[in-house]
Design a protein around this motif. Sequence first.
Motif, short mmCIF file in Angstrom:
data_model
loop_
_atom_site.label_atom_id
_atom_site.label_comp_id
_atom_site.label_asym_id
_atom_site.label_seq_id
_atom_site.Cartn_x
_atom_site.Cartn_y
_atom_site.Cartn_z
N ASP A 126 0.85 -1.19 0.00
CA ASP A 126 0.00 0.00 0.00
C ASP A 126 0.89 1.24 0.00
OD1 ASP A 126 -1.70 2.13 0.57
OD2 ASP A 126 -2.85 1.03 2.08
N LYS A 127 0.76 2.07 -1.03
CA LYS A 127 1.65 3.23 -1.18
C LYS A 127 1.48 4.28 -0.07
CE LYS A 127 1.56 2.66 -6.17
NZ LYS A 127 1.11 3.24 -7.46
N ALA A 128 0.41 4.15 0.71
CA ALA A 128 0.22 5.07 1.84
C ALA A 128 1.35 4.95 2.85
CB ALA A 128 -1.12 4.79 2.53
N PHE A 129 2.06 3.82 2.83
CA PHE A 129 3.16 3.60 3.78
C PHE A 129 4.53 3.82 3.16
CE2 PHE A 129 -0.37 0.75 5.15
CZ PHE A 129 -0.75 1.51 6.24
N TRP A 130 4.56 4.33 1.96
CA TRP A 130 5.83 4.62 1.30
C TRP A 130 6.23 6.08 1.54
CZ3 TRP A 130 5.29 2.33 -4.36
CH2 TRP A 130 5.00 0.95 -4.28
N TYR A 131 7.52 6.32 1.53
CA TYR A 131 8.11 7.66 1.60
C TYR A 131 7.84 8.38 2.93
CZ TYR A 131 7.80 6.53 -3.37
OH TYR A 131 7.86 5.88 -4.58
N LEU A 132 7.53 7.62 3.97
CA LEU A 132 7.35 8.22 5.30
C LEU A 132 8.68 8.28 6.04
CD1 LEU A 132 4.10 6.30 6.37
CD2 LEU A 132 4.25 8.61 5.38
N GLU A 133 9.46 7.21 5.91
CA GLU A 133 10.76 7.08 6.57
C GLU A 133 11.69 6.33 5.63
OE1 GLU A 133 11.76 7.53 9.95
OE2 GLU A 133 9.88 8.27 10.79
N TRP A 134 12.90 6.81 5.45
CA TRP A 134 13.87 6.10 4.61
C TRP A 134 14.14 4.69 5.15
CZ3 TRP A 134 16.18 6.76 -0.04
CH2 TRP A 134 15.98 7.98 -0.67
N HIS A 135 14.25 4.59 6.45
CA HIS A 135 14.51 3.29 7.06
C HIS A 135 13.40 2.30 6.69
CE1 HIS A 135 15.10 0.90 11.09
NE2 HIS A 135 15.54 0.23 10.06
N ASP B 188 11.32 2.49 4.14
CA ASP B 188 11.36 2.23 2.70
C ASP B 188 12.39 1.16 2.33
OD1 ASP B 188 9.36 4.04 2.01
OD2 ASP B 188 10.75 5.72 1.83
N VAL B 189 13.56 1.24 2.95
CA VAL B 189 14.61 0.24 2.67
C VAL B 189 14.13 -1.16 3.05
CG1 VAL B 189 16.91 -0.55 3.39
CG2 VAL B 189 16.54 1.87 2.86
N LEU B 190 13.48 -1.27 4.21
CA LEU B 190 12.98 -2.56 4.67
C LEU B 190 11.80 -3.04 3.82
CD1 LEU B 190 13.16 -1.87 8.51
CD2 LEU B 190 14.64 -3.42 7.22
N VAL B 191 10.96 -2.11 3.39
CA VAL B 191 9.83 -2.47 2.52
C VAL B 191 10.33 -3.05 1.21
CG1 VAL B 191 7.88 -1.55 1.19
CG2 VAL B 191 8.21 -0.83 3.55
N LEU B 192 11.38 -2.46 0.65
CA LEU B 192 11.96 -2.98 -0.60
C LEU B 192 12.37 -4.44 -0.44
CD1 LEU B 192 14.05 0.07 -1.80
CD2 LEU B 192 12.31 -1.13 -3.15
N TRP B 193 13.00 -4.75 0.68
CA TRP B 193 13.38 -6.15 0.93
C TRP B 193 12.14 -7.04 1.04
CZ3 TRP B 193 12.03 -8.73 5.55
CH2 TRP B 193 12.38 -10.08 5.53
N ALA B 194 11.15 -6.61 1.83
CA ALA B 194 9.96 -7.44 2.06
C ALA B 194 9.21 -7.70 0.76
CB ALA B 194 9.05 -6.77 3.08
N LEU B 195 9.06 -6.67 -0.07
CA LEU B 195 8.33 -6.83 -1.34
C LEU B 195 9.08 -7.74 -2.30
CD1 LEU B 195 7.05 -3.17 -1.96
CD2 LEU B 195 5.70 -5.13 -1.18
N SER B 196 10.38 -7.50 -2.46
CA SER B 196 11.14 -8.31 -3.42
C SER B 196 11.30 -9.74 -2.92
CB SER B 196 12.51 -7.68 -3.71
OG SER B 196 13.29 -7.59 -2.54
N ALA C 35 19.16 0.95 -0.38
CA ALA C 35 17.83 0.52 -0.82
C ALA C 35 17.93 -0.43 -2.01
CB ALA C 35 17.00 1.75 -1.19
N GLU C 36 18.76 -0.07 -2.99
CA GLU C 36 18.94 -0.95 -4.16
C GLU C 36 19.51 -2.30 -3.76
OE1 GLU C 36 20.09 0.96 -8.15
OE2 GLU C 36 21.06 2.26 -6.67
#
Length: 467
Positions: free
Chosen positions: A305-314, A316-324, A361-362
Amino acid sequence: MEGFKVDKWGYQVNTSSDSCISAINSYYHQVLSYGRERSVILEAPKQDPTCVLANILAAHFLCSADSSRAMPLLEAAKSRLDQASSYEKVVFDAINFLISPNRDDDVAVELHLKLLKDFPRDLVSLKRAQVLCFYMGRADLSLKLVEQVLPVNKRESYIYGMLAFPLLELGRYADAEEAAKKGFEIDSEDAWTHHALCHVYQYECRFKEAVQFMEECSRTWSSLSSFMYTHNWWHVALCYLEGHSPMEKVRYVYDQNIWKELERIDASPAEVYLNAVGLLLRVYVRGGINVFGDRLKILANRLSDKAFWYLEWHLDVLVLWALSCTGDVSKAEELLEGLKSRISTMTKKKREYMQRAVLLAEALFEYGKGENEQALELLGQTFDAIDYKIIGASDEQLDVFNEVWITMLLNSGQATKAVQAIEKQLKKREGTPFLWRLLEKGYSMSRQQGAIVAGKKAQALEAVYFN
């Protein structure tokens, strides 16, 4: 002075409304105690729409969540600035600059230093400045701020927790423990002091002591914000994990003390998700994610859910791992592109030091996909997570990225490099069983002597803490 009252700190505020002052003072308490009712500040400008302090504090509260509601409050504060007290004027200047687009963080800190020089009892302004320093990765500045005001606040609640945290981040653990214990003597319900002491015990591998202390303190946590409540429980879960407690115990804390927070009607989901996903990455690195069933997939679905993106860099980095990691690569790519786009709109000064956050993040995106070599190439040969504080994470939160890097080195056959990295970590925390297991694997892969000794050391430590 006619029309002036004093706030909790004893500083003058231009208002004739007792209810306005009461709401401001309640807000101070909520901020310093990490309470879940910080929205009480919105009552202050309702009680006195002309009060500069009420309006600017309410604007700051709203600016990250609802900037459209913040702007009228900011304008109301500006329009009455000539009638404000000298205290209100410097608070306005500091917050107005802090919430301005493309601010210079160094200037924002300087404005708070000036404010605290003239009004050293204002611990909420100190807290605001320390939060800024945390996101800058500048524990040294955070310590300078609190030491500046300490002489006039030596018997105040909260001040020693605020002293302890930057000491922790600077590696001064004995000083941090002393400060946190002073804070605990003054106020045994200060959750930030609990948090600081847990950091000390955890770093020193006193896992059982940490768990016993935190679980005893937890009876006072029900009124904490979603972040502080679940973050303190994240520390408890991590102590169980690092002390080699059965994985089922870690799962129990996740279910009962982190995920369950979402059932509360006033929960802040993003704050819960940060601690949930941070814990699951630790579990994943240790090979224990199967014990958690479909919990990672459930969490990743929420995080799509994009509502939880771009709130905190930390986050976002963890979300990238969870999604991928859970196969939602297209959503992860979309988030990653968004992060790169956000970097491009920053000032040159900020863009230069935030570029490192994009690389991390990458790398976590590639790690989630199982592309270890690509991730390692992004992080480079001299990676150390301590250099990534600018994502808004403590040393303890960052440490998982060192674990990720080491496991990727081992998985890609770079055992000698991995051994060097593990030995560096063990110099700091030699009581951690997992590091000894990694060292055993590294020695075995690189055919070095010591694998048997490392294995025995790991086995001995695994039996020490919770058996």
